[in-house]
Design an enzyme around this catalytic site. Structure first.
Site, PDB file in Angstrom:
ATOM      1  N   SER A  28      78.735  19.754  -3.392  1.00 39.54           N
ATOM      2  CA  SER A  28      78.029  18.541  -2.971  1.00 39.54           C
ATOM      3  C   SER A  28      77.597  17.837  -4.239  1.00 39.54           C
ATOM      4  CB  SER A  28      76.810  18.887  -2.123  1.00 39.54           C
ATOM      5  OG  SER A  28      76.037  17.734  -1.925  1.00 39.54           O
ATOM      6  N   ARG A  29      78.065  16.601  -4.421  1.00 37.86           N
ATOM      7  CA  ARG A  29      77.743  15.898  -5.672  1.00 37.86           C
ATOM      8  C   ARG A  29      76.324  15.347  -5.664  1.00 37.86           C
ATOM      9  NH1 ARG A  29      83.353  13.713  -5.093  1.00 37.86           N
ATOM     10  NH2 ARG A  29      84.645  15.281  -6.092  1.00 37.86           N
ATOM     11  N   VAL A  30      75.648  15.476  -4.546  1.00 40.16           N
ATOM     12  CA  VAL A  30      74.233  15.086  -4.494  1.00 40.16           C
ATOM     13  C   VAL A  30      73.372  16.278  -4.888  1.00 40.16           C
ATOM     14  CG1 VAL A  30      72.375  14.334  -2.963  1.00 40.16           C
ATOM     15  CG2 VAL A  30      74.634  13.294  -2.782  1.00 40.16           C
TER      16      VAL A  30
END
Length: 508
Positions: free
Chosen positions: A366-368
């Site tokens: 998850s790039r968040v």
């Protein structure tokens, strides 16, 4: 005797009553038709994406605007489009393709044009949105930091999803992609999230099963299903995700929250390829048209978390992509991976080994990241992802049967039990508090000396024990969303006491 003045007055009265309205209509003529595509001569001032009307109330959409003709995709099935003949007159409607939106769509199953197909009567709303709109600009967005709980331990702890994020679910067929999406919808119960499930190219029986499952768990109350099944026209499959997105945008721009699931975009790209080839657009790689990247980019970019000045609404997108033999490097998967803010990769081998959801921790991301996690989950799951990835590597070496030192054995023991903890049954999403408690028990070594096959029973009994005797623990985690020192001490003593009780009852 006829009196001229009376005759004149009667004629004047009749002329006053007779009023004509002249209306100019832009019309064209069908010069070629077949396979759900019509080529129309005329319609010089038609707009891209405008609805046009064929004889027999059959609708279509202008897709190709060429120098001497217009390429129109026909929305009806083969039977209705067969009635269209060369030489038929085509009229402009002046309307860009739009769908009804609003709360009237909650609990309904509609087609790609927003028309009800569930037999529950018409949708009563006076609000419509065009299916294609501009995505919010960078200035209109705020960072993704508000969690969207899926209720799935493996995702909420290691691959967190935030409101406004675009997280791809990618895997081969029959590995649990839709199951993750359905669990996520079920987990939005008692939240303010409007869920939209877009079925593209699915069998009708599958869509019916999804609808019945959601109804069974009370999730249809806040869900809309947009269905463009495998027997629908390619044009309907092409516009379905945009229609679903427009329904979700109504919540986004009203300061509310929405979740849209596109199941799946592989079939969407195939429908678009079919239309493009029939419209004689030049083919590119794998015969897809050159703008197939833009096809999905302009859809997924509409997912956002708006600034507080614009109401703070959010639209979260969970696109699904089906791979062939686990190949994530083919054209459409790589395109969508590059557009989204991370991916959940499900693996065949894990699925068949009984690890479900079959999430590959190494390839999923998850790039968040932790920004979309509550503090309590960050506290317990901080090292979980790294530990599991290391365990998978160690497990491969341990198969060779060489001598293992104590630290490696301890890591294997912990990893084996954490893998067991992260297994979860379908349609059984967990609250944040329960997830935090069981992961806390795992990472703090309470399960290291326990047989792996009794961990599932331990987990279920622990929840029952807490509900009966320590309901305040779950309530405190749910309200404060962080673990204080005193709460950790309480958790340690409660889990230790329950473990002792569990082991004693197992011996009996």
């Amino acid at each position: 005797m006829l009196r001229p003045d009376e005759v004149t007055s009667v004629i004047k009265q009749e002329l006053d009553k007779f009023k004509t309205k002249l209306r100019m209509e832009s019309v064209g003529t069908v010069i070629q038709v077949g396979d759900g595509i019509a080529r129309v001569y005329g319609l010089d001032d038609v707009m891209a994406g405008e609805i046009v009307e064929f004889p027999g109330n059959v609708m279509g959409m202008a897709l190709n605007l060429e120098e001497d003709s217009v390429g129109v995709i026909i929305f009806s099935g083969d039977e209705a489009s067969e009635n269209i003949k060369e030489g038929d007159t085509v009229k402009r409607t002046g309307k860009i393709t739009q769908v009804p939106v609003g709360r009237a769509l909650l609990g309904r199953v509609v087609n790609a044009l927003g028309e009800p197909i569930d037999g529950k009567g018409p949708i009563v709303t006076d609000r419509y949105r065009p299916i294609e709109t501009r995505a919010p600009s960078v200035i209109e967005r705020q960072p993704v930091k508000m969690p969207l709980q899926t209720g799935i331990k493996a995702i909420d702890s290691m691959i967190p999803i935030g409101r406004g994020q675009r997280e791809l679910i990618i895997a081969d067929r029959q590995t649990g992609k839709t199951a993750i999406a359905i669990d996520t919808i079920i987990n939005q119960k008692n939240t303010d999230v409007h869920c939209i499930y877009v079925a593209i190219g699915q069998k009708i029986s599958n869509v019916v099963a999804v609808s019945e499952t959601l109804a069974k768990y009370g999730a249809m109350d806040y869900t809309t299903i947009v269905n463009a099944s495998s027997n629908a026209a390619a044009s309907m499959q092409y516009i379905a995700p945009y229609a679903g997105c427009a329904i979700g945008e109504d919540a986004l721009y009203s300061g509310r929250h929405a979740l849209v699931i596109y199941d799946d975009l592989s079939k969407h790209a195939q429908a678009y390829r079919q239309l493009s080839l029939l419209l004689r657009r030049p083919p590119g790689r794998e015969a897809y048209p050159g703008d197939v990247f833009y096809l999905h980019a302009r859809l997924l970019e509409r997912a956002a978390k708006l600034t507080d000045e614009l109401g703070g609404g959010s639209l979260t997108a969970l696109p699904i992509i089906e791979t062939q033999a686990g190949d994530v490097t083919s054209y459409i998967p790589t395109n969508v991976i590059s557009i989204t803010d991370g991916q959940i990769y499900l693996e065949n081998d894990l699925f068949y080994a009984g690890i479900r959801p079959a999430i590959n921790v190494g390839l999923s991301v998850s790039r968040v990241g932790g920004k979309a996690q509550t503090k309590a989950m960050k506290q317990v799951a901080g090292r979980l992802r790294l530990d599991l990835a290391q365990y998978r590597e160690l497990a491969v070496f341990a198969q060779f049967g060489s001598e293992l030192d104590k630290a490696t054995q301890a890591q294997l023991t912990r990893g084996e039990r954490m893998t067991e903890i992260l297994k979860q049954g379908q349609y059984n999403p967990l609250s944040l508090a329960r997830q935090v408690i069981i992961i806390y028990a795992g990472v703090h070594g309470f399960l290291d000396d326990m047989p792996v096959n009794s961990i599932k029973e331990f987990e279920e009994n622990l929840y029952t024990y807490l509900d009966k005797n320590h309901l305040d623990i779950e309530q405190e985690i749910a309200t404060k969303t962080e673990l204080s020192e005193s709460l950790m001490q309480k958790l340690n003593s409660v889990i230790a006491a329950f473990k002792k009780e569990f082991i004693n009852s197992a011996k009996k």
